[in-house]
Structure formats: structure tokens, C-alpha cells
Design a protein around this motif. Structure first.
Motif, PDB file in Angstrom:
ATOM      1  N   LYS A   5       0.826  -1.193   0.000  1.00  0.00           N
ATOM      2  CA  LYS A   5       0.000   0.000   0.000  1.00  0.00           C
ATOM      3  C   LYS A   5       0.871   1.257   0.000  1.00  0.00           C
ATOM      4  CE  LYS A   5      -3.964  -2.233   0.555  1.00  0.00           C
ATOM      5  NZ  LYS A   5      -5.037  -2.210  -0.463  1.00  0.00           N
ATOM      6  N   LYS A   7       0.429   5.790   0.107  1.00  0.00           N
ATOM      7  CA  LYS A   7      -0.448   6.937   0.299  1.00  0.00           C
ATOM      8  C   LYS A   7      -0.083   8.024  -0.698  1.00  0.00           C
ATOM      9  CE  LYS A   7      -1.909  10.384   3.734  1.00  0.00           C
ATOM     10  NZ  LYS A   7      -1.723  10.892   5.106  1.00  0.00           N
ATOM     11  N   GLY A  26      -4.154  11.908  -0.419  1.00  0.00           N
ATOM     12  CA  GLY A  26      -4.895  11.248   0.643  1.00  0.00           C
ATOM     13  C   GLY A  26      -5.392   9.866   0.285  1.00  0.00           C
ATOM     14  N   GLU A  27      -5.461   9.545  -0.990  1.00  0.00           N
ATOM     15  CA  GLU A  27      -5.916   8.218  -1.404  1.00  0.00           C
ATOM     16  C   GLU A  27      -4.900   7.147  -1.022  1.00  0.00           C
ATOM     17  OE1 GLU A  27      -8.792   8.563  -5.320  1.00  0.00           O
ATOM     18  OE2 GLU A  27      -6.650   8.296  -5.611  1.00  0.00           O
ATOM     19  N   THR A  28      -5.373   5.934  -0.848  1.00  0.00           N
ATOM     20  CA  THR A  28      -4.511   4.773  -0.620  1.00  0.00           C
ATOM     21  C   THR A  28      -4.561   3.887  -1.857  1.00  0.00           C
ATOM     22  OG1 THR A  28      -4.887   4.843   1.775  1.00  0.00           O
ATOM     23  CG2 THR A  28      -4.053   2.776   0.841  1.00  0.00           C
ATOM     24  N   ASN A  45      -6.456   1.937  -7.758  1.00  0.00           N
ATOM     25  CA  ASN A  45      -7.005   2.972  -6.882  1.00  0.00           C
ATOM     26  C   ASN A  45      -8.159   2.393  -6.063  1.00  0.00           C
ATOM     27  OD1 ASN A  45      -9.199   2.797  -8.574  1.00  0.00           O
ATOM     28  ND2 ASN A  45      -8.873   4.784  -9.564  1.00  0.00           N
ATOM     29  N   VAL A  58       3.907   9.468  -4.249  1.00  0.00           N
ATOM     30  CA  VAL A  58       3.352   8.614  -3.197  1.00  0.00           C
ATOM     31  C   VAL A  58       4.435   8.258  -2.197  1.00  0.00           C
ATOM     32  CG1 VAL A  58       1.637   7.646  -4.781  1.00  0.00           C
ATOM     33  CG2 VAL A  58       3.821   6.479  -4.473  1.00  0.00           C
ATOM     34  N   GLU A  59       4.000   7.796  -1.006  1.00  0.00           N
ATOM     35  CA  GLU A  59       4.931   7.253  -0.034  1.00  0.00           C
ATOM     36  C   GLU A  59       4.388   5.923   0.473  1.00  0.00           C
ATOM     37  OE1 GLU A  59       5.453   9.674   3.355  1.00  0.00           O
ATOM     38  OE2 GLU A  59       3.351   9.619   3.993  1.00  0.00           O
ATOM     39  N   ARG A  60       5.303   5.020   0.727  1.00  0.00           N
ATOM     40  CA  ARG A  60       4.914   3.668   1.127  1.00  0.00           C
ATOM     41  C   ARG A  60       4.354   3.673   2.543  1.00  0.00           C
ATOM     42  NH1 ARG A  60       8.203  -1.637  -0.622  1.00  0.00           N
ATOM     43  NH2 ARG A  60       6.958  -3.223   0.430  1.00  0.00           N
ATOM     44  N   ILE A  61       3.312   2.881   2.747  1.00  0.00           N
ATOM     45  CA  ILE A  61       2.712   2.717   4.074  1.00  0.00           C
ATOM     46  C   ILE A  61       3.324   1.478   4.701  1.00  0.00           C
ATOM     47  CG2 ILE A  61       0.589   2.329   5.363  1.00  0.00           C
ATOM     48  CD1 ILE A  61      -0.929   3.709   3.116  1.00  0.00           C
TER      49      ILE A  61
END
Length: 554
Positions: A5, A7, A26-28, A45, A58-61
Motif C-alpha cells: 500500500k 499513500k 490522501g488516497e490509498t 485505486n 506517493v509514499e509507502r505505508i
């Protein structure tokens, strides 16, 4: 590969007709592939739609401590590239990354090949200045030990600009100390072209040798192209130098690479700025045309500059159409040793020694002058931007309201005419129509006069922001000279050489200041004249339309 995932940090609008997917802050997202290449990932998405999106957005969760081996080093950015040699040839661009050289194109034109082959770049190894000058007294500051700090500044339009937080950033890698102390290795006869500076009087302490064969470069026909089977889109601009009449294709990232090389090599010359990078809306027609106009302003300034217009990397940028020669020229440019203060090794300055009393006063005057110019240019830029927005919105809205009001009154005159002709009604409606036309003129006028003025001022804002750093370089050179003069261990012969090299830097700075004054008196004055002419034509057009409407009442 296993999915993970991420973000979304920034909004991204995918280009219609391609595999790009629009994502929103803000989407995941669920990442399904990271080996697409060139800074792109593939994923799903929240609605289950699949597509490509920029990795940088994006940045990794992290879901917990990883239970996998350490990650492999990142893949090279070249499409299908795996050699170390190609790694050196990639131009990084987080907003628009791809293989650079496949877009240059091939050419069998022998003239272009000869021009590139004749290019020269010094390739002497770097020198360790600190060991060689350890016996000399150093000032409290040491520019070579100051870290280069910068940050990215953005706005809500997706524009990204870089702002330096270090006032000595221009001299961090300048080699100023090495040049002043004579520890920089002189290329000697290997310097193919000497740059001459003349001294006309005490008022004009330095002046570049004027161009003997001036030329122009036209940038036109921006074209949208695709690669990777349509997965990637980009805009290519067509440049045609007047001295070859051969068209070359360049992207914004090529301009960005060129600007970085010029800034590194000429820190005693004010380099004109490029238009800001744009994250969103890159393929909109209005944006593409506006960027073309801004790049034309950058090119025009480069062509008029007596030093920049003749440098090897600029010539390579304008003329090379062969892929292999492009790569070689890029490598040569990045290995150039005559950068920063070492550039002065190629300068032939007047032999007359400069008096500190005269120089210090002029440097201080120019510091204050640049500060004032910079502030005034920024203020006028803000005014131009405000006026353009008002033309497109407020002025258009107000004149439309006037026109609609008159037109409604004319319609009211017909109310009791039972469909019969009423000249009074027609005349009043004509007033309304005239003001509606004027509203339309206002909507378009901002692009005709205020926007070109803003683009011209943008170039000068970059110059006036750069020149104080150039002046600081002269101050640092002067300080190093004074340190040597106070040091009893420095022999008289060496001190004479130090003074001479400090004077060369001072002459170089004043030559650049003189060029700025000439540009201000000629180019900027011409731009203001064109602005006034456009304003005059605009208001004459309005007067003509009102006079025509008035004549209908007679």
C-alpha cells in the motif's frame, strides 16, 4: 511481486488516451508493479481501476518491521539499460523522467559532427587546495566548508521552484581560493578560446568583448510525442539557430540539464532563469505556448550574452543531432575543469591594477542598486500578474455587466412596439453590444501586453537575484587577497600574482555588471516600449468602437 500500500501525497492528472491514472492526495493505492521504469509504478485505486502513476507522488505505508532481505539498489532509470556507462548518461527529472538520448535523433550532417568533434573541455584531475594552502592565514569563513542547503517551494498550481538557503551557495564549489592562491592547474594552451575584457574609464571598469557574429535562435512548433508504446508523453520544442538553419528537438529536461551546467561553470556570470517546472497541466495548449514564450526569452538572453553565447556546452545544445556525439558532449561538459573561479583562467583582463578605494565604493553601490532593482521588478511582476487576472475576470465581468444592462434597456424599448422597428431600441442595443465586445477585448488583452511584460521581467528577476552572489564572489576574492597581504610568509612575487588574479575576478564582475546595464538600457527598454504600443493599440480599438456606436446616433 507482492503488492503493498502507498499513500498519495499530491494530486496527479493522468493524460487521457494513455495508461496514466489520475490519483488524488490522501488516497490509498495498491501497488502491483514497480518495474515499469522511469519513475513510474502501476497500481489500483480505491475504485479498483488500474493504471500508472509517478513514484515521486506517493509514499509507502509501512505495515510493520520488514521480514524480507534489504532492498536491492534502485534500478537504473534508462529504459532497458543495464550498463554503468549508461547510468552516467541519464538526466534525472522526477516530473518527466525517461531515456534522454532516444529523443535527440540521428543525423548524417557532417557539419554538425565536425562542430561537436571540435569542442574542447579540460579534463585535468581535481586539485586538493586545502593541503597546498595550509600555511596561509585563512579568514573566519571558509566557503568550501559551507554545506549547500536548499528546499523545494511549491504552490497550489503544481509549480515547483528551488530556493537556496545558503547565501554562499554560488561559491561552495567555485574553487575561488585555489584560483586566487594559484593552486588551480592552468590549462595553458589547451584553453581554445580566450575571453577579453576592456576597461574604458573609471566609470566603466570592465566590458566584455562584443560579439562579432551575433545570431538568433527561434523556438517554435512545440510537439506532443509519446514513447513506450504510448505509455509516456512529452513535449518537444524545435530550435533553429540562424547560423546553421538546422532544426533540433529539445525537451524541458534538456534545458534543465543545460542550465545546471551553465550555473556550475559560470558563477561569475548571471545565468538567466528557466521557467518553473510544472507538475500538473503540462499538456494544456495554453501552458505549452506560454512555456515556449518563456523559453524563447531565456534563449534570447543567452544569444545576446558575449560569453554565454560562445561557450561549448551551449553550442553543443544548439547543434548536436547525433545520439553518440550527444552522449560524448554531455560527458565532456560534466568533466569540464574550467568551472567556477577557474573560468577566469581563460579571461584576458586589462593589466592596469585596480584601486581598492574605487572598487569598494562601486561594489557597495551596485549591491544597493541590485537590491532596489530586485524589489521593484518583483513589485511590477506582481502588478502585471494582477492586471492580467483582472483583464480575464474582473474587467471582463464589469464591462459585460454594462453591456448587458444597455442591451436589456434596448429590449425594454421594444416592449410596447408590438414587433415594429424602433431605431431608439436598436441604438441602445448597439451600445450594449459595443460594451460586450469591449469585455471580450479585455479578456484577450492580458495575454497580449501584460503576460509578455511579466515574462520579460521574470528573466530580469532571475538576473538581479543572481548578481548579488556574483558581487559577493568579488568580496571574497578581495578578502583572500588581504589575508595574503597580511601574511608575512607570502613572498612578494607570489603576492603580486595573488593581486593580479584578484583583479581578474574584479574585472570579470564589472564586465558582467556592464552587460546587465546594457541589457537594461536596450532590451528591457524595448520591452517596455512594446508594452506601451500594445496598450495604445488596445485603447485605440476601444475608442474606435465607441466612436462607431456614437456615429449611429447622428
Amino acid at each position: 511481486m507482492s503488492t503493498f500500500k502507498v499513500k498519495v501525497l499530491y494530486d496527479f492528472q493522468g493524460e487521457p488516451g494513455t495508461a496514466e491514472m489520475s490519483v488524488y492526495a490522501g488516497e490509498t493505492l495498491s501497488v502491483t508493479r514497480t518495474d515499469v521504469g522511469e519513475g513510474w509504478w502501476e497500481g489500483l485505486n480505491p475504485q479498483g481501476q488500474s493504471g500508472l502513476f509517478p513514484e515521486a507522488y506517493v509514499e509507502r505505508i509501512e505495515s510493520g518491521p520488514p521480514n524480507i532481505p534489504p532492498p536491492m539498489p534502485p534500478a537504473q532509470s534508462g529504459w532497458g539499460s543495464s550498463t554503468t556507462d549508461n547510468q552516467d548518461d541519464e538526466w534525472d527529472d522526477d516530473w518527466d523522467d525517461d531515456n534522454t538520448y532516444s529523443e535527440i535523433g540521428n543525423s548524417n550532417n557532417s557539419n554538425n559532427k565536425n562542430k561537436v568533434e571540435q569542442s574542447f573541455y579540460a579534463n585535468e584531475p581535481n586539485q586538493n587546495f586545502n593541503n597546498q594552502v595550509s600555511q596561509l592565514h585563512r579568514p573566519n569563513y571558509n566557503a568550501d566548508n559551507v554545506s549547500l542547503a536548499s528546499t523545494n517551494m511549491g504552490d497550489n498550481k503544481g509549480t515547483i521552484t528551488k530556493k537556496s538557503l545558503n547565501i554562499f551557495s554560488a561559491s561552495v564549489k567555485s574553487g575561488l581560493e585555489g584560483y586566487i592562491l594559484g593552486t588551480t592547474k592552468d590549462g595553458g594552451s589547451s584553453i581554445s578560446k580566450r575571453i577579453r575584457i576592456y576597461r574604458d574609464s573609471d566609470d566603466i571598469l570592465g566590458r566584455w568583448e562584443p560579439l562579432t557574429q551575433p545570431y538568433t535562435v527561434q523556438i517554435a512548433s512545440p510537439k506532443k510525442a509519446t514513447k513506450m508504446g504510448g505509455l509516456k508523453s512529452f513535449i518537444a520544442y524545435q530550435l533553429t539557430p540562424s547560423f546553421t538553419n538546422i532544426e533540433v528537438s529539445r525537451r524541458y529536461k534538456h534545458f534543465d540539464w543545460l542550465h545546471a551546467r551553465l550555473t556550475e561553470k559560470f558563477n561569475l556570470v548571471a545565468i538567466p532563469p528557466l521557467p518553473d517546472k510544472q507538475v500538473s497541466g503540462r499538456y494544456e495548449e495554453m501552458f505549452i505556448e506560454h512555456r515556449r514564450a518563456q523559453l524563447q526569452e531565456f534563449i534570447n538572453y543567452m544569444c545576446r550574452h558575449p560569453v554565454l553565447s560562445l561557450c561549448e556546452v551551449w553550442n553543443h545544445f544548439l547543434t548536436c543531432t547525433d545520439e553518440k556525439q550527444w552522449k560524448q558532449g554531455k560527458r565532456n561538459a560534466e568533466k569540464d575543469q574550467l568551472i567556477g573561479a577557474s573560468f577566469c583562467l581563460s579571461v584576458d583582463a586589462p593589466e592596469k591594477e585596480l584601486m581598492n578605494s574605487l572598487v569598494d565604493v562601486k561594489i557597495e553601490e551596485n549591491m544597493r542598486y541590485m537590491e532596489k532593482m530586485d524589489q521593484c521588478i518583483k513589485n511590477l511582476m506582481q502588478t502585471a500578474q494582477d492586471q492580467q487576472k483582472k483583464c480575464e475576470n474582473m474587467y471582463k465581468r464589469e464591462f459585460s455587466r454594462v453591456g448587458e444592462s444597455f442591451f436589456a434597456l434596448g429590449s425594454a424599448f421594444e416592449y410596447n412596439q408590438q414587433g415594429m422597428y424602433s431605431k431608439a431600441s436598436v441604438d441602445v442595443k448597439n451600445i450594449g453590444t459595443t460594451y460586450l465586445t469591449i469585455a471580450k477585448l479585455y479578456e484577450e488583452q492580458g495575454k497580449i501586453d501584460w503576460q509578455p511584460l511579466f515574462d520579460k521581467l521574470y528573466i530580469y528577476k532571475g538576473i538581479t537575484a543572481n548578481l548579488p552572489e556574483v558581487l559577493n564572489m568579488q568580496r571574497m576574492a578581495e578578502q583572500k587577497k588581504k589575508d595574503c597581504e597580511r601574511n608575512p610568509q607570502v613572498q612578494q612575487m607570489a603576492l603580486t600574482d595573488v593581486r593580479r588574479r584578484a583583479d581578474v575576478i574584479t574585472y570579470t564582475v564589472f564586465a558582467e555588471l556592464n552587460h546587465f546595464q546594457q541589457e537594461r538600457d536596450q532590451d528591457l527598454k524595448r520591452a517596455l516600449k512594446d508594452f506601451l504600443q500594445d496598450q495604445l493599440n488596445f485603447y485605440k480599438n476601444i475608442v474606435t468602437k465607441i466612436e462607431d456606436t456614437l456615429s449611429q446616433f447622428e
